[in-house]
Scaffold this motif. Sequence first.
Motif, short mmCIF file in Angstrom:
data_model
loop_
_atom_site.label_atom_id
_atom_site.label_comp_id
_atom_site.label_asym_id
_atom_site.label_seq_id
_atom_site.Cartn_x
_atom_site.Cartn_y
_atom_site.Cartn_z
N ALA A 180 0.84 -1.20 0.00
CA ALA A 180 0.00 0.00 0.00
C ALA A 180 0.87 1.25 0.00
O ALA A 180 1.89 1.31 0.69
CB ALA A 180 -0.91 0.00 1.22
N PHE A 181 0.47 2.25 -0.76
CA PHE A 181 1.20 3.52 -0.79
C PHE A 181 0.26 4.68 -0.44
O PHE A 181 0.44 5.35 0.55
CB PHE A 181 1.85 3.70 -2.17
CG PHE A 181 2.68 4.95 -2.27
CD1 PHE A 181 3.83 5.09 -1.53
CD2 PHE A 181 2.29 5.99 -3.11
CE1 PHE A 181 4.60 6.25 -1.62
CE2 PHE A 181 3.05 7.15 -3.20
CZ PHE A 181 4.20 7.28 -2.45
N CYS A 182 -0.77 4.89 -1.27
CA CYS A 182 -1.66 6.05 -1.03
C CYS A 182 -2.69 5.76 0.05
O CYS A 182 -3.21 6.68 0.68
CB CYS A 182 -2.36 6.49 -2.31
SG CYS A 182 -3.68 5.37 -2.82
N SER A 214 -6.09 5.39 -4.86
CA SER A 214 -5.75 6.08 -6.10
C SER A 214 -4.42 5.69 -6.73
O SER A 214 -4.20 5.98 -7.90
CB SER A 214 -5.88 7.60 -5.96
OG SER A 214 -5.14 8.08 -4.89
N CYS A 215 -3.53 5.00 -6.01
CA CYS A 215 -2.22 4.70 -6.61
C CYS A 215 -2.15 3.33 -7.27
O CYS A 215 -1.30 3.09 -8.11
CB CYS A 215 -1.11 4.83 -5.58
SG CYS A 215 -1.03 3.46 -4.40
N TYR A 216 -3.02 2.42 -6.89
CA TYR A 216 -3.04 1.05 -7.45
C TYR A 216 -1.76 0.28 -7.18
O TYR A 216 -1.47 -0.69 -7.85
CB TYR A 216 -3.35 1.07 -8.97
CG TYR A 216 -4.73 1.56 -9.26
CD1 TYR A 216 -5.01 2.92 -9.30
CD2 TYR A 216 -5.78 0.66 -9.47
CE1 TYR A 216 -6.29 3.38 -9.54
CE2 TYR A 216 -7.07 1.13 -9.71
CZ TYR A 216 -7.31 2.49 -9.75
OH TYR A 216 -8.58 2.95 -9.97
N ASP A 217 -0.99 0.71 -6.20
CA ASP A 217 0.22 -0.03 -5.86
C ASP A 217 -0.10 -1.25 -5.01
O ASP A 217 0.72 -2.16 -4.90
CB ASP A 217 1.21 0.87 -5.10
CG ASP A 217 2.51 1.03 -5.86
OD1 ASP A 217 2.81 0.17 -6.70
OD2 ASP A 217 3.23 2.01 -5.61
N LEU A 236 -2.29 -3.61 -5.38
CA LEU A 236 -3.04 -4.67 -6.05
C LEU A 236 -2.67 -6.04 -5.50
O LEU A 236 -1.51 -6.32 -5.22
CB LEU A 236 -2.77 -4.63 -7.56
CG LEU A 236 -3.24 -3.36 -8.26
CD1 LEU A 236 -2.85 -3.39 -9.73
CD2 LEU A 236 -4.75 -3.17 -8.11
N ASN A 286 -5.72 -8.23 -9.11
CA ASN A 286 -5.86 -6.79 -9.29
C ASN A 286 -6.92 -6.13 -8.40
O ASN A 286 -7.58 -5.18 -8.80
CB ASN A 286 -6.13 -6.44 -10.76
CG ASN A 286 -4.95 -6.83 -11.64
OD1 ASN A 286 -3.80 -6.64 -11.24
ND2 ASN A 286 -5.22 -7.42 -12.78
N CYS A 337 -6.29 -1.85 -0.24
CA CYS A 337 -6.63 -0.78 0.71
C CYS A 337 -8.13 -0.49 0.72
O CYS A 337 -8.62 0.18 1.61
CB CYS A 337 -5.84 0.49 0.41
SG CYS A 337 -6.32 1.29 -1.14
#
Lengths: 111, 493
Positions: free
Chosen positions: A65-67, A71-74, A76, A84, A88
């Motif tokens: 997780a980043f955002c 909204s960042c889709y990191d 997945l 996919n 979060c």
Amino acid sequence: MSEATRGRRRSPRDLVGGTPTATWSLRFDGRELSAQAGQSIAAVLWSAGILAWRTTRETGAPRGAFCGIGSCYDCLVTVNGRPNQRACLVPARPGDRVTTQEGTGHGDLAV
Amino acid sequence: MATSPSDRDARRADTGPDSGPGTGTAPAGADGGPCDLAVVGAGPAGLAAAVTAAGLGLRVTLLDAGERPGGQYYRHPAPALGAARPEALHHGWSAFAPREAALRAHEAAGRITHLPFHHVWTVVPDGAAAPGWILHAVAGPEEGPARVRARAVLLATGAYERQLPFPGWTLPGVVGAGGAQAMLKSGLVLPGKRVVVAGSGPLLLAVAGSLGAAGARVPAVVEAAAYTGYAAHTPVLLRNPAKLAEAATYGSALLRHGIRFLTRHAVTEAHGTGRVEAVTVARLDRDWRPVPGTGRRIPCDALAVGHGLVPQLELATGLGCATATGPDGAVALELDPDGRTSVPGIWSAGETGGVGGAQLALAEGEIAAHALAGRPVPARLARTRTRLRAFAAAMAAAHRPGPGWTGWLREDTDVCRCEEVPAGRIREAVRDLGARDARTVKLLTRAGMGWCQGRMCGPAVAALAGHDPAPDRRPLSCPVPLGHLAELPPADH
Ligand code: FES
């Protein structure tokens, strides 16, 4: 001087008090993790100290997780065989099977 | 367009049932005709606008991507998490609670239809009921199609965090400052035990305070701007005593948790294999260029980083709403004092008009609701808006990223996280291939073409291309199942 020996640190739960309506477990790459009702899959993984649950398509680098807000889709991840999913955002459910997602997450499907 | 309650009934009768291709669900607000007002986003601005408009007699549909109202600012744990004191994680909870109660009351009375888990991906003119709009949304985890028809639309889509890349920023454990805050508020979790907080803007102080209160150790808050930037705006600050008190609260929270506050410093590298283990913190010159020889390592197991917020505008720019670059270098909507965009019938409030915080968003939401209902805007609200907008402008100018930050990028530093495009490739596109804007860079390098559609790398790519960022232009505001697109009637395109 580990956190355990310090022993006096608060937790987020101490701050807000109360207890979850339910706790259960889910499986992450075969490992059993405890989950609280109302947590996202990313929150369950963070609680267990797991920060990475996918690898990138190009270089195979680990990501998590980043955002934290979708909204960042990191973040997945593959949940119950569906790739996919944004960890979060997806609420954890009892008995979920979460697996590290490699690349596009479609490796098994050979596409 | 002012929608007064008096002509509501006439309107209600003038349209048929909402049916047709693409209507997989039957959202309320499609119950026999368009609602008076569709509000996109249930954060401070959207929530305040919705309950105020409903109180003034409008029939409102409130769509929000989240499960619970409040947006990112009033993000709070799911009820099932059983938090006895969710307000312990918030400033200004007392402004949220009564509005949430009002939302529930209006819902019960049928004046507001609240559609949580609805991510609006496009807004198009309603050919059948001009002037009017159709909002297309992806609904729920199943991503079903939904649509809502409305006489007027208020876009309260807020902002997302501005990220400036640095070597190591893709390591697990490096998370958005807002992201750490969001995960803590909604899931009661921390990314690590020892968390450095870095970047720029007042959010960092709030994040450090929350992380500290929730049990993390925060070795330092690393702020790139010099807070002396505020001194140029002393009169504005003095007109905002509440804001100064808020700053003092944050300051004392830092002291209480023993957190060091470094200004004019930045994290210029994150170290680790598999996850972050330490960061390098360096001094910056006035232009945010790292001063050679000043770097020192701080051990940590997480880094929460963010450089302020940028307005989320794609629905508005998709409709052709006019924009302008603000004092923080970010693109925002051009709005009149009541919240009208340049497109008749499309309104906006809150961060979309320039980042300014929750109190401003609440005031602007209420102002727009009055104007939409054809009522005079209370003078108190207008004064609040003027005062807080001035404060927001001073803050934005103080934290505007300096041009020298690109000095901490190495050639192999990924700038676009999704497509893994390093700074070197972007510089090459600019230097050797003549790319002069982010759009051309994107076409040449794929930076910004991935899942996040450039939300994370957009400001950085624009800076590397040597330009201010251009307005968000994303064809869709979130990934949409192809089937929904195929089902759109041709007139919607
Ligand atoms: S952490 Fe960014 S989308 Fe989930």
